[in-house]
Write a protein that holds these residues in place. Structure first.
Motif, PDB file in Angstrom:
ATOM      1  N   LYS A  93       0.787  -1.214   0.098  1.00 30.44           N
ATOM      2  CA  LYS A  93      -0.012   0.021   0.076  1.00 30.44           C
ATOM      3  C   LYS A  93       0.709   1.283   0.172  1.00 30.44           C
ATOM      4  O   LYS A  93       0.636   2.307  -0.851  1.00 30.44           O
ATOM      5  N   PRO A  94       1.800   1.347   0.851  1.00 26.86           N
ATOM      6  CA  PRO A  94       2.658   2.632   0.753  1.00 26.86           C
ATOM      7  C   PRO A  94       3.348   2.910  -0.615  1.00 26.86           C
ATOM      8  O   PRO A  94       3.440   4.177  -0.808  1.00 26.86           O
ATOM      9  N   THR A  95       3.563   1.950  -1.378  1.00 31.46           N
ATOM     10  CA  THR A  95       4.356   2.406  -2.884  1.00 31.46           C
ATOM     11  C   THR A  95       2.903   2.079  -3.901  1.00 31.46           C
ATOM     12  O   THR A  95       3.256   2.104  -5.045  1.00 31.46           O
ATOM     13  N   LYS A  96       1.637   1.942  -3.572  1.00 27.51           N
ATOM     14  CA  LYS A  96       0.760   1.886  -4.330  1.00 27.51           C
ATOM     15  C   LYS A  96       0.563   0.697  -5.153  1.00 27.51           C
ATOM     16  O   LYS A  96       0.089   0.711  -6.242  1.00 27.51           O
ATOM     17  N   ARG A  97       1.375  -0.468  -4.844  1.00 33.06           N
ATOM     18  CA  ARG A  97       1.357  -1.740  -5.414  1.00 33.06           C
ATOM     19  C   ARG A  97       0.280  -2.782  -5.289  1.00 33.06           C
ATOM     20  O   ARG A  97       0.070  -2.637  -4.038  1.00 33.06           O
ATOM     21  N   PRO A  98      -0.204  -3.539  -6.057  1.00 31.91           N
ATOM     22  CA  PRO A  98       0.522  -3.680  -7.484  1.00 31.91           C
ATOM     23  C   PRO A  98       0.184  -2.666  -8.393  1.00 31.91           C
ATOM     24  O   PRO A  98      -0.979  -1.921  -8.306  1.00 31.91           O
ATOM     25  N   TYR A  99       1.100  -2.607  -9.361  1.00 31.99           N
ATOM     26  CA  TYR A  99       0.923  -1.702 -10.366  1.00 31.99           C
ATOM     27  C   TYR A  99       0.155  -2.341 -11.742  1.00 31.99           C
ATOM     28  O   TYR A  99      -0.297  -3.734 -11.604  1.00 31.99           O
ATOM     29  N   SER A 100      -0.497  -1.508 -12.171  1.00 28.91           N
ATOM     30  CA  SER A 100      -1.297  -2.321 -13.469  1.00 28.91           C
ATOM     31  C   SER A 100      -0.394  -2.409 -14.722  1.00 28.91           C
ATOM     32  O   SER A 100       0.508  -1.583 -15.065  1.00 28.91           O
TER      33      SER A 100
END
Length: 186
Positions: A89-96
């Motif tokens: 969550k802190p790095t907003k992963r997983p990426y699309s």
């Protein structure tokens, strides 16, 4: 002109750009003083300034790569792809994962929204597949002018001295922090 006139590193460019077609037609270009986008207004037949001084977000949530070649990628690229897919969550992963299969289309989306485009070497294309002089250099110039990074995994794309007109190189380009993170894996 001689061949030496063409075999210059990308850092000697004075301009670069592309035209992209879709729901609208857009011209994106730089002359070394930022990146600007002009959208075609078909009612008057003119390109109108629509994107003033485009800046790529330093982070993004999109990675673009042909994962069909995953088994043939270098180990570091495979590890970065796995990193992109992990939940954090802190790095907003997983990426699309978004891959159109067109360098300009994938780059354009990532330029505006943030992201990374990767075309690594493979067993069948150990030097990469994209051409340095007329594909990678113009995209790299645009990326850097918008605050992004373009590398072959070891070198800044714009600093590579071309050895031949159709020389191929790997390309990793996009949001600064995403490209730097990839380089940690390489």
């Amino acid at each position: 002109p001689t061949m030496e006139d063409f075999l210059q590193p990308g850092n000697k460019q004075v301009a670069a750009g592309y035209v992209i077609y879709g729901s609208s037609t857009m011209l994106v270009y730089t002359t070394g003083r930022g990146v600007y986008g002009f959208t075609l207004d078909p009612s008057i037949g003119e390109f109108c300034l629509s994107h003033l001084n485009i800046v790529t977000p330093p982070d993004g949530a999109i990675y673009s790569i042909n994962e069909g070649n995953y088994n043939h990628f270098p180990e570091g690229v495979k590890k970065y792809i796995e990193y992109c897919k992990q939940e954090d969550k802190p790095t907003k992963r997983p990426y699309s994962a978004r891959y159109i299969g067109s360098l300009v289309s994938d780059f354009h989306r990532n330029l505006l929204k943030g992201g990374i485009f990767m075309y690594p070497p493979t067993a069948s294309a150990p030097k990469g597949k994209l051409r340095l002089i007329y594909e990678c250099n113009p995209i790299a110039f645009l990326a850097e002018q918008a605050g992004g990074i373009a590398t072959d995994g070891k070198n800044r794309i714009l600093d590579i001295q071309p050895e031949s007109l159709h020389q191929r190189v790997p390309l990793y380009v996009g949001s600064k922090n995403m490209v730097q993170k990839l380089q940690e894996f390489l």
